[in-house]
Enzyme design. Sequence first.
Site, short mmCIF file in Angstrom:
data_model
loop_
_atom_site.label_atom_id
_atom_site.label_comp_id
_atom_site.label_asym_id
_atom_site.label_seq_id
_atom_site.Cartn_x
_atom_site.Cartn_y
_atom_site.Cartn_z
N CYS A 1 0.84 -1.20 0.00
CA CYS A 1 0.00 0.00 0.00
C CYS A 1 0.88 1.26 0.00
O CYS A 1 1.60 1.49 -0.96
CB CYS A 1 -1.00 -0.04 1.15
SG CYS A 1 -2.33 1.19 0.96
N HIS B 1 -3.95 -4.72 -0.30
CA HIS B 1 -3.56 -5.26 1.00
C HIS B 1 -3.64 -6.79 0.95
O HIS B 1 -4.72 -7.35 1.10
CB HIS B 1 -4.49 -4.74 2.11
CG HIS B 1 -4.23 -3.32 2.48
ND1 HIS B 1 -3.28 -2.96 3.41
CD2 HIS B 1 -4.79 -2.17 2.05
CE1 HIS B 1 -3.27 -1.65 3.54
NE2 HIS B 1 -4.16 -1.15 2.72
N GLU C 1 -2.75 -8.86 3.13
CA GLU C 1 -3.13 -9.39 4.44
C GLU C 1 -4.64 -9.30 4.69
O GLU C 1 -5.15 -9.89 5.64
CB GLU C 1 -2.36 -8.65 5.55
CG GLU C 1 -2.82 -7.24 5.86
CD GLU C 1 -2.33 -6.17 4.90
OE1 GLU C 1 -2.53 -4.97 5.22
OE2 GLU C 1 -1.75 -6.50 3.85
#
Length: 197
Positions: free
Chosen positions: A76, A177, A179
């Site tokens: 990001c 992202h 994650e």
Amino acid sequence: MIGIINYGAGNIFSLTAALARLDVSYGMVNTETDLEQYSHIIIPGVGHAGAAMLKLKNTGLVSAIKALKKPVLGICVGMQLITEHSEEGDAELLSIVPVKTKKFDKLLNIKIPHMGWNAVSPQNNPLFEGVEDNTQFYFVHSYFIEYNPTFDIASADYGLKFSAAVQKDNFYGVQFHPEKSGKAGEQILKNFSNLSL
């Protein structure tokens, strides 16, 4: 083992939770000496690119990061930091990948920030091994990396085509992202942890 640059501008909790789910060992990088302990480095980041760059400069790690020869992944805002310049705060960044970070134009008639799931078209790159074309990843950003085929390893569209991921040498960046992107995101993190140069 992955070292996470701990500079106060990243959402480290969700990243470490994802690495833990994958059983990938990690630790925090606070000093230049810490960098030597890890085979792979992640630069996380959320928020304002200019402010994040200032925080990174305050760690004294900038020259050491730029000199790294091991795999590095910016996530990001961490991806934006490896570009030359951001329109957010008119900030000079690490200049590792010679592309610019630009603001989405309201004239595109799109909602800003770009928030939510979007399809990504990856190139043939080890970071995207096992990830199919048009796989959905989770994005939250108001600024984008300009598309440049020399460094682009995955693109997405949101009013215009932009780089969802870039690579130059041992430096990688993803705008989404991983994650927060379910199994596909975990595959990216797993692939990164297995990269060798």
